[in-house]
Motif scaffolding. Structure first.
Motif, short mmCIF file in Angstrom:
data_model
loop_
_atom_site.label_atom_id
_atom_site.label_comp_id
_atom_site.label_asym_id
_atom_site.label_seq_id
_atom_site.Cartn_x
_atom_site.Cartn_y
_atom_site.Cartn_z
N ASN A 1 -10.23 9.93 4.85
CA ASN A 1 -8.96 10.66 4.77
C ASN A 1 -9.14 12.05 4.18
O ASN A 1 -8.51 13.02 4.63
N TYR B 1 -0.27 7.35 0.03
CA TYR B 1 -0.90 8.36 -0.83
C TYR B 1 -1.85 9.24 -0.03
O TYR B 1 -2.42 8.81 0.98
N THR C 1 -5.34 11.00 -4.46
CA THR C 1 -4.61 10.00 -5.23
C THR C 1 -5.14 8.60 -4.95
O THR C 1 -5.23 7.76 -5.84
N GLN C 2 -5.52 8.34 -3.69
CA GLN C 2 -6.14 7.05 -3.37
C GLN C 2 -7.41 6.84 -4.19
O GLN C 2 -7.69 5.73 -4.66
N PRO D 1 -10.35 6.40 1.73
CA PRO D 1 -10.00 7.69 1.12
C PRO D 1 -11.00 8.79 1.41
O PRO D 1 -10.63 9.97 1.47
N ALA E 1 -5.05 -0.27 3.72
CA ALA E 1 -5.40 0.94 2.96
C ALA E 1 -6.54 1.65 3.68
O ALA E 1 -7.65 1.14 3.78
N PRO F 1 -7.23 3.36 -6.95
CA PRO F 1 -7.64 2.50 -5.84
C PRO F 1 -6.92 1.16 -5.76
O PRO F 1 -6.88 0.55 -4.70
N ILE G 1 0.84 -1.20 0.00
CA ILE G 1 0.00 0.00 0.00
C ILE G 1 0.87 1.25 0.00
O ILE G 1 1.61 1.49 0.96
#
Length: 389
Positions: A301, A178, A182-183, A298, A295, A187, A175
């Protein structure tokens, strides 16, 4: 005639290094690291609910601290330690009494090199720290102090002694580290030393669209980050010389209750690099790799990062141009001077940076309080912390 089994070799810096781990969960991941970590002391900083019991596998020498311990030990100065982000690991840096620190996240596992051999990440970090850095002149064969390497033709002999290495920044397989945007657009991207085929669209394969997972080859290299150059520091696989860095490795007031998350290691890296450049210290990046297994979401995040994505466009030029006083010969003095610059310059960007600058000052006060001469808080004045040998 049978020979007696050889004694287990003493690992490098066995009595001079602490391993700091922030966590919110049971530390089963340590089972995989046992051959490499079992002879070192661990400092575990528990995030989240302090009443939750964290399980640590048998066979480790460790101390476990939670938020209650932080409040008890630091009192009002505990306000400088953030939670619900990896910044809580800074408390481990504060109470350690060792010369070196290695810090790793609980979703990081032992990686393998392309030959299939398990990587002793800690040993590689120590080798990085114990050899000089080439901050003033780049060597095109990367780290000239590694076995089998040397300085190339044209490298000035007057610079070949290098400077002391303060920080070793490791990388990751699987992983990537990022940011949320970007994630979202990549993906399925992975760092790997193996060939990858196109991945079909997940979820029932109803559409012919395919994502391609990138192959980033295992790069067997260590390099010095040049003087005057910033870099995005990731805190999940990091080692540093605590005697050289001292309180400079502060992850900031970032996380629970703050308008920004997931920038704690970035902030620490920018502050640290400016001070290393000012004090003539080096930073290395590259080997060792660890295997990053989790991961993060996103969308979660992005909610944490979105202000940081805007603010970094102001913060990075600030760090690129900030000037520290010549008389700031100690790390503490440099850091206080930097806090003043953050308050006056970045405070214009958002009032949050005024609060962050104040926390930087409080952090120095906490550091001086815990690390005053003759004090050994990790051993004597912290009786309520969970310890085990």
């Amino acid at each position: 005639m049978a020979t007696a089994p050889s004694a287990k070799l003493t690992p490098l810096l066995k009595d001079e290094l602490d391993i700091v781990i922030p966590t919110i969960q049971n530390l089963d991941f340590l089972e995989m690291w046992k051959p490499f970590f079992e002879q070192y002391h661990l400092i575990i900083v528990q995030d989240g609910d302090p009443s939750k019991k964290i399980r640590v596998p048998n066979g480790f020498d460790y101390q476990l601290y939670n938020k209650n311990d932080v409040n008890r030990i630091l009192g009002p100065k505990a306000s400088c330690i953030s939670f619900k982000d990896s910044a809580c690991r800074c408390f481990g840096y504060l109470v350690s009494k060792k010369n070196y620190i290695f810090t790793i996240d609980d979703d990081c596992f032992v990686a393998k090199d392309p030959s299939g051999k398990e990587i002793n990440a800690l040993e590689q970090h120590i080798k990085n720290l114990l050899t000089p850095s080439t901050t003033h002149f780049f060597n095109t064969l990367y780290d000239p102090y590694r076995e089998g390497a040397d300085f190339v033709r044209g490298y000035p002999f007057s610079l070949r002694e290098g400077v002391p290495t303060a920080v070793s920044h490791g990388l990751w397989l699987n992983i990537p580290d990022y940011d949320a945007p970007t994630q979202l657009v990549k993906p399925l991207e992975r760092n790997t030393s193996q060939n990858l085929l196109d991945y079909p669209l997940m979820m029932k394969k109803k559409r012919p669209c395919k994502y391609k997972a990138i192959q980033i080859r295992y790069v067997d290299a260590v390099m010095t980050v040049p003087k005057g150059t910033l870099f995005p520091m990731c805190g999940m696989n990091l080692a540093f010389d605590r005697e050289l860095i001292r309180p400079a490795m502060y992850f900031g007031l970032i996380g629970d209750g703050q308008p920004i998350g997931r920038y704690d290691d970035m902030w620490a890296g920018w502050c640290m690099k400016v001070k290393c450049d000012h004090l003539g210290l080096g930073v290395k990046t590259g080997l060792p790799y660890i295997w990053h297994s989790k991961a993060s979401n996103p969308f979660v995040n992005l909610k944490k990062e979105y202000k940081g994505i805007f603010w970094q466009e102001k913060a990075i030029p600030f760090f690129q141009s900030v000037s520290l006083p010549k008389e700031g010969s100690s790390v503490e003095k440099c850091y206080l001077a930097l806090a003043g610059e953050v308050k006056s310059k970045l405070g214009e960007v958002d009032p949050y940076f005024i609060k962050l600058a104040d926390a930087m000052v409080t952090w120095i006060e906490a550091w001086n309080m815990v690390n005053s001469p003759g004090e050994k808080p990790a051993m004597t004045s912290l009786p309520n912390a969970t310890s085990k040998k």
